[in-house]
Scaffold this motif. Structure first.
Motif, PDB file in Angstrom:
ATOM      1  N   LEU A  17     116.554 102.106  43.265  1.00 30.07           N
ATOM      2  CA  LEU A  17     117.701 101.855  42.400  1.00 30.07           C
ATOM      3  C   LEU A  17     117.391 102.286  40.962  1.00 30.07           C
ATOM      4  O   LEU A  17     118.195 102.964  40.328  1.00 30.07           O
ATOM      5  N   GLU A  18     116.214 101.916  40.489  1.00 32.22           N
ATOM      6  CA  GLU A  18     115.818 102.319  39.143  1.00 32.22           C
ATOM      7  C   GLU A  18     115.669 103.836  39.057  1.00 32.22           C
ATOM      8  O   GLU A  18     116.013 104.456  38.054  1.00 32.22           O
ATOM      9  N   GLY A  19     115.154 104.443  40.127  1.00 34.02           N
ATOM     10  CA  GLY A  19     115.034 105.901  40.165  1.00 34.02           C
ATOM     11  C   GLY A  19     116.383 106.587  40.089  1.00 34.02           C
ATOM     12  O   GLY A  19     116.562 107.567  39.354  1.00 34.02           O
ATOM     13  N   ALA A  20     117.365 106.051  40.818  1.00 32.90           N
ATOM     14  CA  ALA A  20     118.720 106.614  40.777  1.00 32.90           C
ATOM     15  C   ALA A  20     119.313 106.451  39.379  1.00 32.90           C
ATOM     16  O   ALA A  20     119.915 107.379  38.835  1.00 32.90           O
ATOM     17  N   PHE A  21     119.114 105.274  38.796  1.00 34.26           N
ATOM     18  CA  PHE A  21     119.621 105.017  37.449  1.00 34.26           C
ATOM     19  C   PHE A  21     118.991 105.983  36.449  1.00 34.26           C
ATOM     20  O   PHE A  21     119.694 106.616  35.653  1.00 34.26           O
ATOM     21  N   ASN A  22     117.662 106.117  36.498  1.00 37.09           N
ATOM     22  CA  ASN A  22     116.969 106.992  35.547  1.00 37.09           C
ATOM     23  C   ASN A  22     117.365 108.454  35.729  1.00 37.09           C
ATOM     24  O   ASN A  22     117.499 109.187  34.753  1.00 37.09           O
ATOM     25  N   GLY A  23     117.573 108.878  36.979  1.00 29.31           N
ATOM     26  CA  GLY A  23     117.993 110.254  37.240  1.00 29.31           C
ATOM     27  C   GLY A  23     119.363 110.564  36.657  1.00 29.31           C
ATOM     28  O   GLY A  23     119.554 111.580  35.983  1.00 29.31           O
ATOM     29  N   LEU A  24     120.322 109.682  36.895  1.00 25.55           N
ATOM     30  CA  LEU A  24     121.663 109.886  36.345  1.00 25.55           C
ATOM     31  C   LEU A  24     121.662 109.764  34.821  1.00 25.55           C
ATOM     32  O   LEU A  24     122.341 110.524  34.127  1.00 25.55           O
ATOM     33  N   ASP A  25     120.867 108.829  34.302  1.00 25.37           N
ATOM     34  CA  ASP A  25     120.772 108.651  32.861  1.00 25.37           C
ATOM     35  C   ASP A  25     120.206 109.912  32.203  1.00 25.37           C
ATOM     36  O   ASP A  25     120.739 110.385  31.197  1.00 25.37           O
ATOM     37  N   LEU A  26     119.167 110.477  32.786  1.00 27.08           N
ATOM     38  CA  LEU A  26     118.570 111.700  32.242  1.00 27.08           C
ATOM     39  C   LEU A  26     119.557 112.861  32.312  1.00 27.08           C
ATOM     40  O   LEU A  26     119.714 113.616  31.356  1.00 27.08           O
ATOM     41  N   PHE A  27     120.244 112.997  33.442  1.00 28.20           N
ATOM     42  CA  PHE A  27     121.221 114.076  33.608  1.00 28.20           C
ATOM     43  C   PHE A  27     122.304 113.978  32.542  1.00 28.20           C
ATOM     44  O   PHE A  27     122.658 114.965  31.895  1.00 28.20           O
ATOM     45  N   MET A  28     122.822 112.782  32.339  1.00 31.03           N
ATOM     46  CA  MET A  28     123.893 112.601  31.363  1.00 31.03           C
ATOM     47  C   MET A  28     123.374 112.825  29.945  1.00 31.03           C
ATOM     48  O   MET A  28     124.047 113.433  29.122  1.00 31.03           O
ATOM     49  N   ASP A  29     122.163 112.355  29.668  1.00 28.95           N
ATOM     50  CA  ASP A  29     121.591 112.511  28.339  1.00 28.95           C
ATOM     51  C   ASP A  29     121.370 113.986  28.007  1.00 28.95           C
ATOM     52  O   ASP A  29     121.688 114.429  26.904  1.00 28.95           O
ATOM     53  N   VAL A  30     120.861 114.742  28.958  1.00 24.86           N
ATOM     54  CA  VAL A  30     120.648 116.179  28.746  1.00 24.86           C
ATOM     55  C   VAL A  30     121.982 116.874  28.511  1.00 24.86           C
ATOM     56  O   VAL A  30     122.088 117.780  27.686  1.00 24.86           O
ATOM     57  N   GLY A  31     123.004 116.433  29.211  1.00 24.49           N
ATOM     58  CA  GLY A  31     124.339 117.016  29.039  1.00 24.49           C
ATOM     59  C   GLY A  31     125.035 116.551  27.778  1.00 24.49           C
ATOM     60  O   GLY A  31     126.079 117.077  27.418  1.00 24.49           O
ATOM     61  N   GLY A  32     124.479 115.542  27.107  1.00 27.15           N
ATOM     62  CA  GLY A  32     125.070 115.055  25.870  1.00 27.15           C
ATOM     63  C   GLY A  32     126.168 114.034  26.067  1.00 27.15           C
ATOM     64  O   GLY A  32     127.032 113.862  25.215  1.00 27.15           O
ATOM     65  N   ALA A  33     126.152 113.340  27.195  1.00 26.48           N
ATOM     66  CA  ALA A  33     127.188 112.340  27.479  1.00 26.48           C
ATOM     67  C   ALA A  33     126.534 110.975  27.702  1.00 26.48           C
ATOM     68  O   ALA A  33     125.327 110.877  27.875  1.00 26.48           O
ATOM     69  N   SER A  34     127.332 109.937  27.710  1.00 26.08           N
ATOM     70  CA  SER A  34     126.837 108.581  27.955  1.00 26.08           C
ATOM     71  C   SER A  34     126.737 108.321  29.445  1.00 26.08           C
ATOM     72  O   SER A  34     127.552 108.796  30.231  1.00 26.08           O
ATOM     73  N   THR A  35     125.750 107.530  29.807  1.00 25.20           N
ATOM     74  CA  THR A  35     125.550 107.176  31.208  1.00 25.20           C
ATOM     75  C   THR A  35     126.700 106.319  31.711  1.00 25.20           C
ATOM     76  O   THR A  35     127.115 105.376  31.043  1.00 25.20           O
ATOM     77  N   LEU A  36     127.216 106.673  32.880  1.00 25.51           N
ATOM     78  CA  LEU A  36     128.305 105.907  33.489  1.00 25.51           C
ATOM     79  C   LEU A  36     127.773 104.809  34.403  1.00 25.51           C
ATOM     80  O   LEU A  36     128.487 103.882  34.747  1.00 25.51           O
ATOM     81  N   PHE A  37     126.525 104.950  34.817  1.00 25.32           N
ATOM     82  CA  PHE A  37     125.896 104.035  35.773  1.00 25.32           C
ATOM     83  C   PHE A  37     125.161 102.967  34.972  1.00 25.32           C
ATOM     84  O   PHE A  37     124.120 103.223  34.390  1.00 25.32           O
TER      85      PHE A  37
END
Length: 122
Positions: A17-37
């Motif tokens: 669960l933490e891995g999924a959260f960190n993956g989506l958070d990193l993806f959104m951060d690199v894209g310049g958007a806020s994490t939705l998860f």
């Protein structure tokens, strides 16, 4: 069944669960958007429960842990929808952030391309 040493090793790892959260958070951060998860949201709880089902059948403590109920299956189907919605929303948010960034770069380039005018000249 897992030995105590194997259980201790697994407990020390980052959870799925933490891995999924960190993956989506990193993806959104690199894209310049806020994490939705977000932790504690409906999506977080759905994924947490699905991972609990996965862990129960992957690392059973007893034979009954291997039983997959109709309720488990329904939950896993709803988890699929949540995952697809999270990815779609993440892609949309990152795409919008990238478009805003590109627009800002274009505006900056356009302002740099304007000829410098000398005061008093025509």
């Amino acid at each position: 069944m897992l030995s105590e040493k194997e259980k201790k090793t697994l407990a020390g790892r980052q959870g799925a669960l933490e891995g999924a959260f960190n993956g989506l958070d990193l993806f959104m951060d690199v894209g310049g958007a806020s994490t939705l998860f977000k932790v504690g949201t409906h999506e977080w709880l759905v994924l947490k429960n699905a991972i609990g089902i996965r862990n129960r059948i992957t690392h059973p403590s007893n034979s009954s842990d291997l039983n997959i109920s109709n309720s488990d299956l329904l939950h896993l189907r709803s988890t699929e929808v949540v995952i697809l919605e999270l990815f779609a929303s993440s892609l949309e948010g990152a795409g919008q952030a990238l478009l805003r960034s590109a627009s800002s770069i274009q505006e900056q380039q356009a302002s740099n391309d304007k000829p410098n005018r000398v005061p008093g000249s025509n």
